[in-house]
Design an enzyme around this catalytic site. Structure first.
Site, short mmCIF file in Angstrom:
data_model
loop_
_atom_site.label_atom_id
_atom_site.label_comp_id
_atom_site.label_asym_id
_atom_site.label_seq_id
_atom_site.Cartn_x
_atom_site.Cartn_y
_atom_site.Cartn_z
N HIS A 1 -2.83 -15.59 -14.65
CA HIS A 1 -1.96 -14.51 -14.14
C HIS A 1 -1.00 -14.03 -15.23
O HIS A 1 -0.79 -12.83 -15.39
CB HIS A 1 -1.13 -14.99 -12.95
CG HIS A 1 -1.83 -14.92 -11.63
ND1 HIS A 1 -2.37 -13.76 -11.12
CD2 HIS A 1 -2.02 -15.86 -10.67
CE1 HIS A 1 -2.87 -13.99 -9.91
NE2 HIS A 1 -2.68 -15.27 -9.62
N GLY A 60 0.83 -22.30 -5.62
CA GLY A 60 1.38 -21.88 -6.91
C GLY A 60 1.73 -20.41 -6.88
O GLY A 60 1.26 -19.67 -6.00
N HIS A 115 -5.30 -21.21 -13.16
CA HIS A 115 -5.26 -19.99 -12.35
C HIS A 115 -3.93 -19.25 -12.62
O HIS A 115 -3.92 -18.03 -12.83
CB HIS A 115 -5.41 -20.39 -10.88
CG HIS A 115 -5.26 -19.30 -9.89
ND1 HIS A 115 -6.30 -18.87 -9.08
CD2 HIS A 115 -4.18 -18.54 -9.52
CE1 HIS A 115 -5.86 -17.90 -8.29
NE2 HIS A 115 -4.58 -17.68 -8.52
N GLU A 116 -2.82 -20.00 -12.64
CA GLU A 116 -1.50 -19.38 -12.85
C GLU A 116 -1.34 -18.90 -14.29
O GLU A 116 -0.77 -17.84 -14.53
CB GLU A 116 -0.37 -20.37 -12.52
CG GLU A 116 -0.38 -20.99 -11.13
CD GLU A 116 -0.54 -20.00 -10.01
OE1 GLU A 116 -0.31 -18.80 -10.20
OE2 GLU A 116 -0.92 -20.44 -8.91
N CYS A 134 -6.21 -16.65 -3.82
CA CYS A 134 -5.05 -16.12 -4.54
C CYS A 134 -4.19 -15.31 -3.58
O CYS A 134 -4.72 -14.53 -2.79
CB CYS A 134 -5.52 -15.24 -5.69
SG CYS A 134 -4.17 -14.56 -6.67
N LEU A 135 -2.88 -15.50 -3.66
CA LEU A 135 -1.97 -14.74 -2.78
C LEU A 135 -2.05 -13.24 -3.06
O LEU A 135 -1.71 -12.43 -2.20
CB LEU A 135 -0.53 -15.23 -2.97
CG LEU A 135 -0.27 -16.69 -2.56
CD1 LEU A 135 1.16 -17.09 -2.92
CD2 LEU A 135 -0.52 -16.89 -1.07
N GLN A 192 2.85 -12.06 -10.40
CA GLN A 192 2.51 -11.69 -9.03
C GLN A 192 3.68 -11.07 -8.27
O GLN A 192 3.49 -10.38 -7.28
CB GLN A 192 2.02 -12.92 -8.24
CG GLN A 192 0.70 -13.45 -8.75
CD GLN A 192 0.31 -14.70 -7.99
OE1 GLN A 192 0.73 -15.80 -8.34
NE2 GLN A 192 -0.50 -14.56 -6.95
O1 GNR Z 1 -2.28 -20.86 -2.93
C1 GNR Z 1 -3.17 -20.85 -3.77
N1 GNR Z 1 -4.23 -21.69 -3.61
C2 GNR Z 1 -5.20 -21.89 -4.58
C3 GNR Z 1 -6.36 -22.54 -4.20
C4 GNR Z 1 -7.35 -22.79 -5.11
C5 GNR Z 1 -7.18 -22.39 -6.41
C6 GNR Z 1 -6.04 -21.72 -6.82
C7 GNR Z 1 -5.05 -21.47 -5.90
S1 GNR Z 1 -3.58 -20.67 -6.41
C8 GNR Z 1 -3.10 -19.91 -4.89
C9 GNR Z 1 -1.75 -19.26 -5.05
C10 GNR Z 1 -1.82 -18.16 -6.08
O2 GNR Z 1 -2.37 -17.11 -5.90
N2 GNR Z 1 -1.33 -18.42 -7.26
O3 GNR Z 1 -1.43 -17.52 -8.24
NI NI Z 2 -3.17 -16.32 -7.80
#
Ligand code: GNR
Ligand code: NI
Length: 171
Positions: free
Chosen positions: A138, A46, A134-135, A92-93, A51
Site C-alpha cells: 500500500h 492492518g 500487504h501493507e 483489503c479494507l 488507505q
Molecule cells: O483486514 C485485513 N485482512 C487481511 C487478510 C488477509 C491478508 C491481508 C489482510 S490486510 C486487511 C486490512 C487491509 O486492507 N490492510 O491494508
Molecule cells: Ni489493504
C-alpha cells in the site's frame, strides 16, 4: 477517538507513493492513534496510511485474536524475505468484499521505527508476514488486486464503481 475515511479501489489516490516520516512527533502520534481507531472499527488486521489518504510511511497492524496487540511501523522496510513462498486468501479494507489467493514470501524480516521513534527489527511469519507485505505494498501505491489477472481486476473495479455509484445515489 477519531475515525478516518478509507479510500476504496479504484481510487487513484491508492496509487500514490508514501514519503518517509522525517520525525516521529505529536502529529505522527495523532495519525497513528486515528489509524488504530479506524482499523479496529472496520475491523481489519492492518491499515496503511495510504488507505486514509495520508501519504507517509506509517502502518498499524493487529493480528491478535483479542485485537489487543497493536503494532506500529513507521518507515518500515523489508530487509529479508524467505525464498519459500506461501499462498494466503487476502482481503483489503479498500477492496470491500473481495478475497483471493496471493502468493508471497512465507517469512520476512522488517526494520522500522516504533511510536517513540526507536528503531526495531521483527521476524514475521503466518498472518503477520502476509499483513506486513500487504501493507508495505500500500505504501508503494500497490493494492493486492494488482497481483490478479487483468480480467479479475477489471471485474472487481467495475463492481466497486457500480456499488459506489449506488451508494452515492442513496444519499
Ligand atoms: O483486514 C485485513 N485482512 C487481511 C487478510 C488477509 C491478508 C491481508 C489482510 S490486510 C486487511 C486490512 C487491509 O486492507 N490492510 O491494508
Ligand atoms: Ni489493504
Amino acid at each position: 477517538m477519531a475515525l478516518l475515511n478509507v479510500l476504496c479501489y479504484p481510487d487513484p489516490r491508492l496509487h500514490k507513493v508514501a514519503k518517509p516520516v522525517a520525525q516521529v512527533d505529536d502529529r505522527i502520534k495523532k495519525i497513528v492513534a486515528d489509524m488504530a481507531d479506524t482499523m479496529y472499527e472496520a475491523p481489519g488486521v492492518g491499515l496503511a496510511a495510504t488507505q486514509v489518504d495520508i501519504h507517509e510511511r506509517i502502518l498499524v497492524i493487529d493480528v491478535s485474536d483479542e485485537q489487543n496487540n497493536l503494532q506500529v511501523f513507521i518507515n518500515p522496510e523489508i530487509i529479508w524475505a524467505s525464498p519459500e513462498k506461501k499462498s494466503w486468501r487476502e482481503g483489503c479494507l479498500s477492496v470491500p468484499e473481495f478475497y483471493d489467493e496471493i502468493e508471497r514470501p512465507a517469512q520476512v524480516r522488517v526494520k522500522a521505527l516504533d511510536v517513540d521513534g526507536k528503531e526495531f527489527e521483527i521476524d514475521a511469519d503466518g498472518l503477520l508476514a502476509v499483513c506486513l507485505q500487504h501493507e508495505l505494498d500500500h505504501l508503494q501505491g500497490k493494492v493486492f488486486v494488482e497481483y490478479l489477472s487483468f480480467l479479475k481486476r477489471t471485474r472487481i473495479s467495475q463492481k466497486l464503481k457500480k456499488r459506489a455509484k449506488e451508494l452515492a445515489g442513496e444519499r
